[in-house]
Write a protein that holds these residues in place. Structure first.
Motif, PDB file in Angstrom:
ATOM      1  N   SER A  42      13.005  19.807   0.792  1.00  0.00           N
ATOM      2  CA  SER A  42      12.731  20.891  -0.156  1.00  0.00           C
ATOM      3  C   SER A  42      11.273  20.851  -0.586  1.00  0.00           C
ATOM      4  CB  SER A  42      13.646  20.763  -1.379  1.00  0.00           C
ATOM      5  OG  SER A  42      13.469  19.515  -2.014  1.00  0.00           O
ATOM      6  N   SER A  43      10.848  21.900  -1.245  1.00  0.00           N
ATOM      7  CA  SER A  43       9.474  22.001  -1.711  1.00  0.00           C
ATOM      8  C   SER A  43       9.144  20.857  -2.669  1.00  0.00           C
ATOM      9  CB  SER A  43       9.267  23.352  -2.409  1.00  0.00           C
ATOM     10  OG  SER A  43       7.945  23.492  -2.836  1.00  0.00           O
ATOM     11  N   ASP A  44       7.908  20.341  -2.583  1.00  0.00           N
ATOM     12  CA  ASP A  44       7.392  19.241  -3.405  1.00  0.00           C
ATOM     13  C   ASP A  44       7.920  17.874  -2.971  1.00  0.00           C
ATOM     14  OD1 ASP A  44       5.856  20.970  -4.939  1.00  0.00           O
ATOM     15  OD2 ASP A  44       7.484  21.299  -6.369  1.00  0.00           O
ATOM     16  N   THR A  45       8.726  17.834  -1.918  1.00  0.00           N
ATOM     17  CA  THR A  45       9.166  16.553  -1.363  1.00  0.00           C
ATOM     18  C   THR A  45       7.984  15.885  -0.654  1.00  0.00           C
ATOM     19  OG1 THR A  45      11.438  17.320  -1.044  1.00  0.00           O
ATOM     20  CG2 THR A  45      10.726  15.445   0.282  1.00  0.00           C
ATOM     21  N   GLN A  46       7.884  14.573  -0.776  1.00  0.00           N
ATOM     22  CA  GLN A  46       6.826  13.821  -0.114  1.00  0.00           C
ATOM     23  C   GLN A  46       7.406  13.006   1.032  1.00  0.00           C
ATOM     24  OE1 GLN A  46       4.503  11.538  -2.925  1.00  0.00           O
ATOM     25  NE2 GLN A  46       3.251  13.294  -3.463  1.00  0.00           N
ATOM     26  N   VAL A  47       6.740  13.083   2.174  1.00  0.00           N
ATOM     27  CA  VAL A  47       7.207  12.384   3.370  1.00  0.00           C
ATOM     28  C   VAL A  47       5.985  12.000   4.191  1.00  0.00           C
ATOM     29  CG1 VAL A  47       7.498  14.556   4.639  1.00  0.00           C
ATOM     30  CG2 VAL A  47       8.770  12.529   5.358  1.00  0.00           C
ATOM     31  N   THR A  48       6.060  10.889   4.901  1.00  0.00           N
ATOM     32  CA  THR A  48       4.907  10.439   5.686  1.00  0.00           C
ATOM     33  C   THR A  48       4.784  11.258   6.973  1.00  0.00           C
ATOM     34  OG1 THR A  48       6.143   8.764   6.933  1.00  0.00           O
ATOM     35  CG2 THR A  48       5.167   8.084   4.818  1.00  0.00           C
ATOM     36  N   VAL A  49       3.582  11.247   7.506  1.00  0.00           N
ATOM     37  CA  VAL A  49       3.309  11.951   8.764  1.00  0.00           C
ATOM     38  C   VAL A  49       4.197  11.398   9.874  1.00  0.00           C
ATOM     39  CG1 VAL A  49       1.561  12.323  10.551  1.00  0.00           C
ATOM     40  CG2 VAL A  49       0.942  12.522   8.131  1.00  0.00           C
ATOM     41  N   ASN A  50       4.345  10.093   9.919  1.00  0.00           N
ATOM     42  CA  ASN A  50       5.145   9.465  10.964  1.00  0.00           C
ATOM     43  C   ASN A  50       6.602   9.910  10.909  1.00  0.00           C
ATOM     44  OD1 ASN A  50       5.148   7.566  13.205  1.00  0.00           O
ATOM     45  ND2 ASN A  50       6.401   6.256  11.907  1.00  0.00           N
ATOM     46  N   GLN A  51       7.135  10.075   9.692  1.00  0.00           N
ATOM     47  CA  GLN A  51       8.521  10.541   9.535  1.00  0.00           C
ATOM     48  C   GLN A  51       8.661  11.976  10.056  1.00  0.00           C
ATOM     49  OE1 GLN A  51      11.327   8.744   7.669  1.00  0.00           O
ATOM     50  NE2 GLN A  51      10.009   7.174   8.526  1.00  0.00           N
ATOM     51  N   LEU A  52       7.642  12.796   9.822  1.00  0.00           N
ATOM     52  CA  LEU A  52       7.675  14.174  10.321  1.00  0.00           C
ATOM     53  C   LEU A  52       7.595  14.212  11.845  1.00  0.00           C
ATOM     54  CD1 LEU A  52       5.383  15.958   7.697  1.00  0.00           C
ATOM     55  CD2 LEU A  52       7.873  16.087   7.884  1.00  0.00           C
ATOM     56  N   TYR A  53       6.800  13.317  12.432  1.00  0.00           N
ATOM     57  CA  TYR A  53       6.752  13.228  13.893  1.00  0.00           C
ATOM     58  C   TYR A  53       8.154  12.985  14.450  1.00  0.00           C
ATOM     59  CZ  TYR A  53       1.617  12.739  13.893  1.00  0.00           C
ATOM     60  OH  TYR A  53       0.266  12.950  13.755  1.00  0.00           O
ATOM     61  N   ASN A  54       8.850  12.022  13.853  1.00  0.00           N
ATOM     62  CA  ASN A  54      10.191  11.689  14.329  1.00  0.00           C
ATOM     63  C   ASN A  54      11.151  12.856  14.155  1.00  0.00           C
ATOM     64  OD1 ASN A  54       9.725   8.997  15.180  1.00  0.00           O
ATOM     65  ND2 ASN A  54       9.743   8.312  13.067  1.00  0.00           N
ATOM     66  N   ALA A  55      11.010  13.575  13.049  1.00  0.00           N
ATOM     67  CA  ALA A  55      11.884  14.728  12.807  1.00  0.00           C
ATOM     68  C   ALA A  55      11.696  15.786  13.888  1.00  0.00           C
ATOM     69  CB  ALA A  55      11.604  15.316  11.430  1.00  0.00           C
ATOM     70  N   VAL A  56      10.458  15.980  14.343  1.00  0.00           N
ATOM     71  CA  VAL A  56      10.186  16.958  15.396  1.00  0.00           C
ATOM     72  C   VAL A  56      10.667  16.448  16.748  1.00  0.00           C
ATOM     73  CG1 VAL A  56       8.384  18.233  16.613  1.00  0.00           C
ATOM     74  CG2 VAL A  56       8.210  17.883  14.145  1.00  0.00           C
ATOM     75  N   LEU A  57      10.328  15.211  17.073  1.00  0.00           N
ATOM     76  CA  LEU A  57      10.623  14.664  18.399  1.00  0.00           C
ATOM     77  C   LEU A  57      12.111  14.458  18.621  1.00  0.00           C
ATOM     78  CD1 LEU A  57       7.711  12.072  18.526  1.00  0.00           C
ATOM     79  CD2 LEU A  57       7.865  14.206  19.819  1.00  0.00           C
ATOM     80  N   VAL A  58      12.821  14.069  17.570  1.00  0.00           N
ATOM     81  CA  VAL A  58      14.253  13.777  17.715  1.00  0.00           C
ATOM     82  C   VAL A  58      15.105  15.024  17.488  1.00  0.00           C
ATOM     83  CG1 VAL A  58      16.194  12.423  16.809  1.00  0.00           C
ATOM     84  CG2 VAL A  58      13.925  11.375  17.040  1.00  0.00           C
ATOM     85  N   SER A  59      14.828  15.744  16.405  1.00  0.00           N
ATOM     86  CA  SER A  59      15.717  16.819  15.980  1.00  0.00           C
ATOM     87  C   SER A  59      15.118  18.215  16.084  1.00  0.00           C
ATOM     88  CB  SER A  59      16.150  16.563  14.526  1.00  0.00           C
ATOM     89  OG  SER A  59      17.192  17.416  14.139  1.00  0.00           O
ATOM     90  N   SER A  60      13.884  18.337  16.565  1.00  0.00           N
ATOM     91  CA  SER A  60      13.216  19.643  16.720  1.00  0.00           C
ATOM     92  C   SER A  60      13.152  20.405  15.403  1.00  0.00           C
ATOM     93  CB  SER A  60      13.915  20.487  17.787  1.00  0.00           C
ATOM     94  OG  SER A  60      13.940  19.832  19.025  1.00  0.00           O
ATOM     95  N   ALA A  61      12.873  19.681  14.308  1.00  0.00           N
ATOM     96  CA  ALA A  61      12.831  20.299  12.985  1.00  0.00           C
ATOM     97  C   ALA A  61      11.610  21.202  12.858  1.00  0.00           C
ATOM     98  CB  ALA A  61      12.801  19.214  11.903  1.00  0.00           C
ATOM     99  N   GLN A  62      11.855  22.476  12.622  1.00  0.00           N
ATOM    100  CA  GLN A  62      10.758  23.445  12.555  1.00  0.00           C
ATOM    101  C   GLN A  62       9.965  23.339  11.263  1.00  0.00           C
ATOM    102  OE1 GLN A  62      13.481  26.709  13.370  1.00  0.00           O
ATOM    103  NE2 GLN A  62      12.357  27.189  15.247  1.00  0.00           N
ATOM    104  N   ASP A  63      10.624  22.964  10.153  1.00  0.00           N
ATOM    105  CA  ASP A  63       9.880  22.799   8.905  1.00  0.00           C
ATOM    106  C   ASP A  63       8.920  21.623   9.009  1.00  0.00           C
ATOM    107  OD1 ASP A  63      12.002  21.053   9.088  1.00  0.00           O
ATOM    108  OD2 ASP A  63      12.655  21.266   7.006  1.00  0.00           O
ATOM    109  N   ALA A  64       9.293  20.590   9.768  1.00  0.00           N
ATOM    110  CA  ALA A  64       8.396  19.466   9.994  1.00  0.00           C
ATOM    111  C   ALA A  64       7.178  19.901  10.807  1.00  0.00           C
ATOM    112  CB  ALA A  64       9.132  18.331  10.697  1.00  0.00           C
ATOM    113  N   CYS A  65       7.401  20.785  11.790  1.00  0.00           N
ATOM    114  CA  CYS A  65       6.285  21.331  12.588  1.00  0.00           C
ATOM    115  C   CYS A  65       5.299  22.069  11.688  1.00  0.00           C
ATOM    116  CB  CYS A  65       6.809  22.289  13.655  1.00  0.00           C
ATOM    117  SG  CYS A  65       7.710  21.516  15.007  1.00  0.00           S
ATOM    118  N   LEU A  66       5.822  22.894  10.799  1.00  0.00           N
ATOM    119  CA  LEU A  66       4.968  23.692   9.918  1.00  0.00           C
ATOM    120  C   LEU A  66       4.196  22.811   8.944  1.00  0.00           C
ATOM    121  CD1 LEU A  66       7.479  26.602   9.227  1.00  0.00           C
ATOM    122  CD2 LEU A  66       5.335  26.764  10.518  1.00  0.00           C
TER     123      LEU A  66
END
Length: 371
Positions: free
Chosen positions: A170-194
């Motif tokens: 959700s908005s204002d959530t904090q997450v590391t760049v590395n976690q977003l990489y995994n979200a894209v590579l594993v689950s194809s998360a589009q919000d992580a891409c953005l």
């Protein structure tokens, strides 16, 4: 009168006949030893030169973190003008015995170490890259962002609807760049891409320009990106060969390759109030997740997979037990049921690599499993 120096050295005695023979034997023995060493060295050198011309390889244990490239190509293999001699090059159409491409399919099988293309159909024709676009998003962001830095999710990163994949942040959530990489590579998360695009490029639109620059650096001359998530767009296109160039580059990034091969992932993030939370993400690549079996001796390193009533494509990196890497790409495939009669039970027992690859691309991709 003759002067005598009392401190002069005594005259040396002449060596006896036995001593002369002993010295001669020592000299001969030393000569024979040197000669034997030289013979052994020349013999070892000859064996090395002869074996160097053969393509025998030691069996290597599988290791995703290993960089899998660097084998010499055959001297007689043609290399296209203007293309690096480290890449696979070939004709748009290359038949492979036992593989029959369906009408409208665009596909290629790339032997990375051998720098050969054993099979190709429509290799240079335009296709919509689909979710493989997200791999370019990760690769472009990887050069711009520190994996340990935190990103605050913004409202413009959010995606909604059944046709979109989200990692649930959700908005204002904090997450590391590395976690977003995994979200894209594993689950194809589009919000992580953005979120990655906004952080690395200032905006998604500006980041797309960086993606196109990266594509040109890789030699993807028939590719143009219009968004970072892979949503269908008439201005977003590529070719099977260009996407091979993209997948080939990932072999130089073991960290990304490791993440791409995960069957699932637990996303760690911080809420706006500072509390820590986790989100389980499933892998949307059925090959990586193990839901589609592959022949014995073949390991799927990762990639992207998509199947629907309207569209089917598979882009994979695979490796055999010898550490040889292969890129397998199929677009425009029909969703056919698996024919048990055409899939012999002993196929996985065959020890020849080419048969393994033929089985992999034919029975696991062209003869699609019913989903």
């Amino acid at each position: 009168m003759k002067c005598i120096d009392k401190f002069s050295k005594k005259q040396k005695k002449k060596p006896s006949r036995y001593q002369k023979r002993h010295q001669q034997k020592m000299i001969k023995t030393l000569f024979l030893v040197v000669l034997l060493i030289l013979v052994l060295l020349f013999g070892a050198l000859a064996i090395f030169l002869v074996s160097g011309n053969r393509k025998l390889k030691e069996v290597l244990p599988y290791n995703r973190s290993q960089q899998i490239f660097g084998t010499m190509a055959g001297e007689d293999y043609p290399v296209g003008k203007g293309l690096a001699d480290t890449l696979c090059v070939g004709e748009a159409e290359t038949p492979l015995e036992g593989v029959e491409a369906k009408e409208g399919e665009r596909a290629g099988l790339f032997a990375v170490q051998e720098k050969e293309i054993p099979f190709a159909t429509g290799l240079y024709e335009r296709i919509s890259p689909g979710k493989v676009t997200q791999l370019m998003t990760v690769l472009t962001a990887y050069d711009k962002l520190n994996p340990e830095d935190s990103i605050t999710i913004a409202s413009e990163d959010m995606v909604y609807g059944n046709d979109f994949r989200s990692c649930g942040l959700s908005s204002d959530t904090q997450v590391t760049v590395n976690q977003l990489y995994n979200a894209v590579l594993v689950s194809s998360a589009q919000d992580a891409c953005l979120a990655l695009a906004r952080s690395a490029g200032g905006s998604a639109e500006a980041f797309v320009e960086l993606m196109n620059q990266k594509a040109q650096e890789l030699g993807m001359t028939n590719t143009h990106f219009a968004n970072v998530t892979g949503v269908s767009d008439e201005n977003q296109y590529s070719t099977v060969y260009d996407l091979y160039l993209l997948m080939n580059r990932f072999l130089e990034y073991p960290d990304i390759l490791n993440a791409m091969g995960l069957p699932e992932f637990i996303l760690n993030y911080s809420k706006a109030d500072g509390t820590e939370n986790q989100q389980w993400l499933n892998c949307d690549n059925l090959y990586t997740a193990g839901r589609i079996s592959v022949p014995k001796g073949i390991t799927i390193l990762g990639g992207k997979y998509f199947s629907s009533e309207a569209e089917h494509y598979t882009v994979l990196l695979a490796q055999n037990n010898y550490g040889d890497a292969y890129a397998i790409l199929v677009y425009g495939a029909e969703n056919e049921t698996r024919d048990e009669q055409s899939c012999p039970s002993d196929a996985g027992k065959n020890k020849f690599l080419k048969f393994y690859l033929k089985f992999l691309i034919y029975h696991c991709i062209f003869e699609r499993y019913a989903l």
